[in-house]
Motif scaffolding. Structure first.
Motif, PDB file in Angstrom:
ATOM      1  N   ILE A 218       3.420  16.299  -6.347  1.00  0.00           N
ATOM      2  CA  ILE A 218       3.979  15.045  -5.832  1.00  0.00           C
ATOM      3  C   ILE A 218       2.886  14.179  -5.221  1.00  0.00           C
ATOM      4  N   ARG A 219       1.914  14.791  -4.554  1.00  0.00           N
ATOM      5  CA  ARG A 219       0.803  14.002  -4.001  1.00  0.00           C
ATOM      6  C   ARG A 219      -0.020  13.362  -5.112  1.00  0.00           C
ATOM      7  N   SER A 220      -0.211  14.073  -6.207  1.00  0.00           N
ATOM      8  CA  SER A 220      -0.986  13.496  -7.314  1.00  0.00           C
ATOM      9  C   SER A 220      -0.216  12.373  -7.991  1.00  0.00           C
ATOM     10  N   ILE A 221       1.105  12.482  -8.040  1.00  0.00           N
ATOM     11  CA  ILE A 221       1.932  11.402  -8.593  1.00  0.00           C
ATOM     12  C   ILE A 221       1.826  10.167  -7.710  1.00  0.00           C
ATOM     13  N   GLU A 222       1.905  10.361  -6.395  1.00  0.00           N
ATOM     14  CA  GLU A 222       1.763   9.215  -5.484  1.00  0.00           C
ATOM     15  C   GLU A 222       0.416   8.541  -5.677  1.00  0.00           C
ATOM     16  N   ARG A 223      -0.637   9.342  -5.823  1.00  0.00           N
ATOM     17  CA  ARG A 223      -1.974   8.772  -5.983  1.00  0.00           C
ATOM     18  C   ARG A 223      -2.068   7.945  -7.265  1.00  0.00           C
ATOM     19  N   ALA A 224      -1.496   8.446  -8.344  1.00  0.00           N
ATOM     20  CA  ALA A 224      -1.523   7.703  -9.606  1.00  0.00           C
ATOM     21  C   ALA A 224      -0.746   6.392  -9.485  1.00  0.00           C
ATOM     22  N   ILE A 225       0.390   6.433  -8.796  1.00  0.00           N
ATOM     23  CA  ILE A 225       1.179   5.210  -8.595  1.00  0.00           C
ATOM     24  C   ILE A 225       0.402   4.222  -7.742  1.00  0.00           C
ATOM     25  N   PHE A 226      -0.261   4.738  -6.696  1.00  0.00           N
ATOM     26  CA  PHE A 226      -1.083   3.887  -5.834  1.00  0.00           C
ATOM     27  C   PHE A 226      -2.205   3.229  -6.636  1.00  0.00           C
ATOM     28  N   LEU A 227      -2.900   4.016  -7.452  1.00  0.00           N
ATOM     29  CA  LEU A 227      -4.011   3.475  -8.228  1.00  0.00           C
ATOM     30  C   LEU A 227      -3.554   2.458  -9.261  1.00  0.00           C
ATOM     31  N   SER A 228      -2.327   2.608  -9.739  1.00  0.00           N
ATOM     32  CA  SER A 228      -1.827   1.653 -10.735  1.00  0.00           C
ATOM     33  C   SER A 228      -1.658   0.262 -10.143  1.00  0.00           C
ATOM     34  N   GLY A 229      -1.459   0.180  -8.833  1.00  0.00           N
ATOM     35  CA  GLY A 229      -1.343  -1.120  -8.176  1.00  0.00           C
ATOM     36  C   GLY A 229      -2.564  -1.488  -7.374  1.00  0.00           C
ATOM     37  N   TYR A 230      -3.673  -0.794  -7.631  1.00  0.00           N
ATOM     38  CA  TYR A 230      -4.877  -0.967  -6.817  1.00  0.00           C
ATOM     39  C   TYR A 230      -5.420  -2.380  -6.881  1.00  0.00           C
ATOM     40  N   ASP A 231      -5.479  -2.971  -8.084  1.00  0.00           N
ATOM     41  CA  ASP A 231      -6.028  -4.322  -8.218  1.00  0.00           C
ATOM     42  C   ASP A 231      -5.199  -5.338  -7.439  1.00  0.00           C
ATOM     43  N   ASP A 232      -3.871  -5.169  -7.486  1.00  0.00           N
ATOM     44  CA  ASP A 232      -3.012  -6.082  -6.730  1.00  0.00           C
ATOM     45  C   ASP A 232      -3.252  -5.939  -5.236  1.00  0.00           C
ATOM     46  N   LEU A 233      -3.428  -4.693  -4.772  1.00  0.00           N
ATOM     47  CA  LEU A 233      -3.681  -4.471  -3.349  1.00  0.00           C
ATOM     48  C   LEU A 233      -5.013  -5.082  -2.938  1.00  0.00           C
ATOM     49  N   MET A 234      -6.014  -4.942  -3.786  1.00  0.00           N
ATOM     50  CA  MET A 234      -7.330  -5.461  -3.458  1.00  0.00           C
ATOM     51  C   MET A 234      -7.362  -6.981  -3.445  1.00  0.00           C
ATOM     52  N   SER A 235      -6.477  -7.598  -4.229  1.00  0.00           N
ATOM     53  CA  SER A 235      -6.468  -9.053  -4.277  1.00  0.00           C
ATOM     54  C   SER A 235      -5.802  -9.654  -3.049  1.00  0.00           C
ATOM     55  N   SER A 236      -5.052  -8.850  -2.310  1.00  0.00           N
ATOM     56  CA  SER A 236      -4.402  -9.352  -1.097  1.00  0.00           C
ATOM     57  C   SER A 236      -5.333  -9.131   0.087  1.00  0.00           C
ATOM     58  N   ARG A 237      -5.089  -9.856   1.168  1.00  0.00           N
ATOM     59  CA  ARG A 237      -5.922  -9.739   2.354  1.00  0.00           C
ATOM     60  C   ARG A 237      -5.662  -8.425   3.098  1.00  0.00           C
ATOM     61  N   GLU A 238      -4.439  -7.944   3.025  1.00  0.00           N
ATOM     62  CA  GLU A 238      -4.080  -6.729   3.742  1.00  0.00           C
ATOM     63  C   GLU A 238      -4.166  -5.532   2.801  1.00  0.00           C
ATOM     64  N   PHE A 239      -4.807  -4.496   3.255  1.00  0.00           N
ATOM     65  CA  PHE A 239      -4.900  -3.284   2.453  1.00  0.00           C
ATOM     66  C   PHE A 239      -4.119  -2.193   3.149  1.00  0.00           C
ATOM     67  N   SER A 240      -3.140  -1.631   2.456  1.00  0.00           N
ATOM     68  CA  SER A 240      -2.306  -0.602   3.079  1.00  0.00           C
ATOM     69  C   SER A 240      -1.915   0.423   2.035  1.00  0.00           C
ATOM     70  N   ARG A 241      -1.917   1.686   2.453  1.00  0.00           N
ATOM     71  CA  ARG A 241      -1.444   2.756   1.582  1.00  0.00           C
ATOM     72  C   ARG A 241      -0.346   3.496   2.332  1.00  0.00           C
ATOM     73  N   GLU A 242       0.883   3.347   1.875  1.00  0.00           N
ATOM     74  CA  GLU A 242       2.030   3.860   2.611  1.00  0.00           C
ATOM     75  C   GLU A 242       2.311   5.331   2.355  1.00  0.00           C
ATOM     76  N   TRP A 243       1.779   5.858   1.270  1.00  0.00           N
ATOM     77  CA  TRP A 243       2.072   7.245   0.884  1.00  0.00           C
ATOM     78  C   TRP A 243       3.573   7.435   0.674  1.00  0.00           C
ATOM     79  N   ARG A 244       4.129   6.546  -0.103  1.00  0.00           N
ATOM     80  CA  ARG A 244       5.521   6.688  -0.522  1.00  0.00           C
ATOM     81  C   ARG A 244       5.663   5.965  -1.856  1.00  0.00           C
TER      82      ARG A 244
END
Length: 554
Positions: A218-244
């Motif tokens: 489940i942790r590896s699935i969360e990480r893959a989901i997080f990385l799939s939206g990484y570019d969008d997160l980086m383009s915003s001013r706020e960087f947050s990883r909720e772990w959900r």
């Protein structure tokens, strides 16, 4: 394996004898029922693979298991453990007709007992581990843990288990039975049938406020989901990883996995999964999505702690009458944030640095009144100040997940603006963030713009804590010395930092004075900052009387 503890901290170890891998956890038991994971080792034993026709563990499998446990035993032997490690076995051993053979050879070869957990007991311990990581003690929590041979479900509230069960659905066993034969339709049909015939209807009846996933899958699935939206997160001013993640996030990821086709190892790796995890992730992802559908889960939080931490929590509870399973919420949020942005074992290095900082902090407090050291303005350091220092050390490098350049400034922003730290006031969060911000590069000046909102006393404390933090980090990184003992004295207007119990192979000569000068040269920038703050010199010396051939690493 290396570990460090302050004098009143206890070192405990637990081994999870799992279906896919064996996992060793070494943790430090801190005051107030807190746990700090110091080190982890993992051996891919794969008990679920290559079984005999009757389901027994093969002779080769038994040898692999024993070899893994021998390596753990060798790693633990130099450590000052508070009691023997606790070994717990899960579904692969639980279901093996010849499990007594494994228990017997481990006992005769290593003198260790392996405790075979029932599915319900495994689920309960996983729930205890989750409670040490997430501030969900007062909520009704559904915990799901997908292992190699089984999946554990538990509903608990306020530390009490309301329902627990284990199903023989695991990512390794499902991969062996279905994925390798290319029968995805049969895989879904099998999982749905098993879920319908299980007692999971009880979870629907009880209900739950939050769903938590706690396994490596489940942790590896969360990480893959997080990385799939990484570019969008980086383009915003706020960087947050909720772990959900949500059910829709999971569905999109599973669709991508199924779209790759079986055996596309490179495609799976591009989605963010390791080679070892990628072999089983299709089965794990499909299983988790079916669990979401069956139980009506819309969102799932992810815990960095699971069975190992639950085992250690129970070890503590059995010894300490005042142990509180509802661990400090502030501590949980710090550990949770540190692990969310952890990679390359940086969390482990930061945890070691905490031990060094504690010795420095306590030593400086023992030196008495700091009035004469701090421009005639007295301050008094207390345990609350060390809590800020401890949190900042554990969080100082979280910005590295994004990029190395300017990561200290990024760490500051994540801590200050991420909304991750619970139980802290806005001023306290600012203090922790400032310490993380100034652990490198420019040292904070008393008139620094970033410190303007702090009181005069807190400005001085931040500079003191920053000086301690920077020396601690520099010592931890120091390439010319590995030591166990550290003491600080204050005599004749000079602070003296004494290192003892060095590993002797690092002493290229027995000229202790020469070695002290080498260390001072490597630490020079931070020693100068310390002098600037305290208005007194600090020197580093080596206690020649305590040089040992086989000292534990601090």
């Amino acid at each position: 394996m290396e570990a460090a503890t302050a004098p009143h901290h206890r070192l405990l170890a637990a081994v999870d004898v799992g279906t896919n891998s064996f996992k060793l956890l070494v943790a430090c038991a801190l005051p107030s029922g807190r746990l700090l994971a110091l080190d982890r080792l993992k051996e891919p034993v794969l008990l679920g693979r290559g079984r005999l026709p009757d389901g027994s563990l093969s002779p080769d499998t038994l040898l692999r298991a024993l070899a893994a446990l021998r390596s753990f035993d060798a790693a633990l032997r130099p450590l000052p453990l508070h009691g023997p490690p606790r070994l717990v076995a899960t579904s692969a051993v639980r279901d093996a007709p010849n499990r007594a053979d494994l228990l017997s050879i481990v006992r005769s070869d290593l003198g260790l007992d392996v405790e075979v957990l029932s599915g319900e007991e495994e689920a309960r311990l996983i729930y205890l581990g989750v409670l040490q990581f997430l501030p969900v003690y007062g909520k009704s929590v559904l915990t799901v843990d997908i292992g190699g041979g089984s999946t554990e479900f538990v509903v608990g509230k306020r530390g009490e288990v309301q329902f627990a069960t284990s199903l023989n659905l695991g990512h390794v066993s499902l991969t062996e039975s279905f994925i390798k034969n290319g029968t995805l339709v049969d895989l879904r049909r099998h999982i749905r049938s098993a879920l319908r015939q299980s007692p999971l209807i009880k979870i629907r009846e009880l209900g739950f406020e939050v769903a938590v996933g706690s396994s490596g899958t489940i942790r590896s699935i969360e990480r893959a989901i997080f990385l799939s939206g990484y570019d969008d997160l980086m383009s915003s001013r706020e960087f947050s990883r909720e772990w959900r993640f949500s059910r829709e996030d999971l569905r999109l990821l599973v669709d991508k996995l199924l779209g790759l086709g079986l055996g596309d190892v490179e495609g799976v790796r591009r989605l963010g999964f390791s080679k070892k995890r990628g072999e089983f992730i299709v089965a794990g992802g499909v299983l988790l999505l079916e669990i979401f559908e069956a139980l009506g889960i819309e969102n799932m939080e992810v815990s960095g702690y699971a069975l190992g931490e639950g085992v250690i929590s129970e070890m503590l509870a059995s010894e300490c009458m005042d142990f509180d399973v509802n661990a400090n919420v502030r501590w949980q949020s710090v550990i949770g944030l540190a692990m969310r942005f952890d990679s390359d074992n940086r969390m482990k290095l930061a945890a070691r640095c905490v031990g060094i900082a504690k010795e420095l902090f306590d030593g400086i407090r023992r030196c008495g009144d700091l009035t004469n050291c701090l421009s005639k303005a007295a301050i008094c350091l207390d345990e609350k100040d060390f809590e800020y220092l401890e949190a900042a050390i554990l969080l100082h490098n979280i910005g590295l997940l994004i990029d190395k350049k300017g990561y200290h400034k990024r760490s500051y922003k994540i801590i200050k603006n991420g909304g991750h730290l619970h139980g802290y006031s806005s001023e306290e969060i600012e203090i922790v963030a400032l310490l993380a911000r100034f652990h490198r590069k420019k040292f904070p000046r008393a008139d620094q713009g970033s410190l303007k909102e702090c009181s005069e006393e807190m400005k001085k404390k931040i500079r003191v804590l920053c000086a301690i933090m920077r020396i601690s980090l520099a010592l931890q990184k120091c390439q010319c010395v590995i030591f166990q003992g550290l003491e600080i004295f204050h005599t004749g207007g000079v602070f003296k930092l004494v290192l003892s119990k060095l590993k002797d192979h690092l002493l290229v000569s027995h000229d202790v004075q020469l070695k002290s000068e080498t260390i001072e040269a490597e630490l020079r920038p931070e020693l100068d900052h310390f002098k600037e703050v305290f208005q007194q010199k600090i020197c580093v010396t080596i206690s020649s009387a305590n040089i040992e051939k086989s000292a534990q690493v601090l």
